[in-house]
Enzyme design. Sequence first.
Site, PDB file in Angstrom:
ATOM      1  N   ASP A 234       1.087  -1.141  -0.063  1.00 49.76           N
ATOM      2  CA  ASP A 234       0.062  -0.160  -0.093  1.00 49.76           C
ATOM      3  C   ASP A 234       0.885   1.368  -0.206  1.00 49.76           C
ATOM      4  OD1 ASP A 234      -2.290   1.612  -0.003  1.00 49.76           O
ATOM      5  OD2 ASP A 234      -3.007   0.521   1.930  1.00 49.76           O
ATOM      6  N   TRP A 235       0.389   2.453  -0.392  1.00 54.45           N
ATOM      7  CA  TRP A 235       0.818   3.528  -0.365  1.00 54.45           C
ATOM      8  C   TRP A 235       1.809   3.973   0.753  1.00 54.45           C
ATOM      9  CZ3 TRP A 235      -0.175   1.328  -4.697  1.00 54.45           C
ATOM     10  CH2 TRP A 235      -0.131   1.781  -5.874  1.00 54.45           C
TER      11      TRP A 235
END
Length: 760
Positions: A234-235
């Site tokens: 995930d970012w």
Amino acid sequence: MAHTAEQIESLVKQMTLEEKCSLLSGLDFWHTKKVERLGIPNIMVSDGPHGLRKQDTSGDHLGINDSIKAICFPAACATASSFDRDLLKKLGETLGDECQAQDVSTILGPAINIKRSPLCGRNFEYVSEDPYLAGELSASYINAVQSKNVGTSLKHFALNNQEYRRLTNSSNADERTIREIYLPAFETAVKKAQPATIMHSYNLVNGEYVGESKWLLDEILRKEWGFKGLVMSDWGAVSNRVRALEAGCDLEMPASRGVNDKRVFEAVKKNPELEKTLDKTCKRILKWVFDFEDNRQKGEFDFEKHHDIARQIEEESIVLLKNEGVLPLKNFGNLAVIGEFAEKPRFQGGGSSHINTKNISSAVESLKKAGINFTYAKGFFTENKGKSEAEIEKLVNEAVDAAKKCDTILVFAGLPDSFESEGYDRKHLNLPAEQNVLIEKLCALGKKIIVVLHNGSPVVLPWVKNVAAIVEAYLGGEAVGEAVVNVLTGKVNPSGKLAETFPLRLEDTPSFTSFANDKTNTNYGEGIFVGYRYYDKRNMDVLFPFGFGLSYTTFEYESVSVNKKAFKDGETIEVSVKIKNTGSVDGKEIVQLYVSDKTNAACRPPKELKGFEKVFVPAGKSTEVKFTLDSRSLSWYNVELHDWYAASGKYEILIGSSSRDIKLAETVDFTTGKKMPLVINEDTTAGDILLDERTAKILRDFTESHSDQEEGESSMEAISQEMRDEMFDGLPLRNLLMMGSNATQEEYETLLAKLKKAVE
């Protein structure tokens, strides 16, 4: 011609160590890196499980900056209520076409985290509280998107069930809970659809970052389930890049300015063996890149056509929660339409899935197009920040005055954007106070009131008994206004059913005492009892149960049958259900199959969803629905076996129109060849021995032959074998030398030896 495994391996062999390490992170927010000298291109990914949120390189992950104009389809909170695999297929194919048209290689979705609590800020884009439903629908969606040679990124793996401190909080749960509730949807999606990528979540699980967990990313995901694709972060979810690489995280997103790439470079220099792992990662990245680049096809991005598809999807997803004969609208007299949502609908959630739309349909516009005359009053501000009490009260009073002159009142209520979004969780389950005040005042008029809800997750409704009808539109996408009016007027017969439970109050929810209230640890103390599993176990009243939804017609569940009454490991049974549309309107019904374990071999929910089908039945006609069940359909996860296990015994097959409305039942017998591990020592209880067919007779023979108590006729009548077994349940073997036994130490040791031999 697609790149072969041999060609990809050849490319990796030609790459320098610096080039390999460079592939491990993004070029920017949405692009991978290229290696020009070897002809390795970069590709683009985009947010948007329910629409394309394509941004340029200066993008963001919270929906703050603009993206291209795109179609906003209904969010997962809505589409899950369709219980319709074919509908998710249609959505996936449409999104795949749009991605091809916009040069997007991979769409970041679907998001299938379990709705542990209705307070989770991202529940609007999650599928369900039930892992079976979430897995089946997501597999259909993934297969459809990827049929267009566009990848998906199944997220967020795993146990990402709150927004509070999501980057550093540890989700702590026992293995059975993890296996039965939080992993099966991912398992189904992997095995049935093989998503191109899986996005690992921010959080820790039992004290270890998911992105650094070999147990999750390698042992379970790759080795146990057979996942072939790429794992991305995930970012901003990467903590230690070297440990993440070793665990199985292939791609860090977004760009890390080369910092983590350099750390991997230095680690490989110190430990050359690590390059083997790096090579595997690079192969997976290149396969993903070339799977898109080598299989480009013409996409389609037709705003008008896809808007119409969004409408169709929402029509299949709307849930009719209450109807005291006022819907569909026929003889409604003068109509009042109240609530700003009627004019400015809330049709999507906030954060990374926020779509920049260009064609939004409102109920006000759609009612006019349908030729329906009405009086409109705003009633409330959807966002009242900065508004005075006088301004708020004025709108309420204006709405009440308008309603007094009408026969039927149509209220559009719901949650504003500020109430639920990525990045934070809800604090309560209430609608804005001024909306409840307005509806209560309208109820006092004694007129027919219909409430349409625009919300991404459950709300409590203090006025539920005082209104004539409730329509749950959820976050229905850009065509929500048209879809809602089509349902209200009867052009569409509603067929959606709730994919989550609506509780009576927040305090009733399973995780009430342990949701988002600790900065570092979240303990999943409710275990496997999430959603309807919990409410059923406690026999609690709820506002609306899982699987519930009304129709403008009625259905009779005529019969259920099985093709055989007994089966065993490796076999399946077929369940056939006949239903009839007994009303005067064609309609669709969602037939639900639940399994109830009657063996008492483990503590389990009263029933669990193991099958569903949405079927169209013309008025007055009947149809047959078939389900196939296997041993996994009956099973729970046994941590001693490290495997799924269904005990031998009886299981009830329950057929219902909701989790609380079971219409038919059939009982089957199941026999397993799996043997539960049983360790024999002096502390092993008699109860455990009596439950095992290998040892039960040995112990019974011993106790019957070594009892020093004479049993008269009346005693034998009073004490049954069942009662004796119950009394023995918690008795350690060491106590057999007392408690009414005349056995010697030598005979006791002989018993232990026999028992040990029996379980070898």
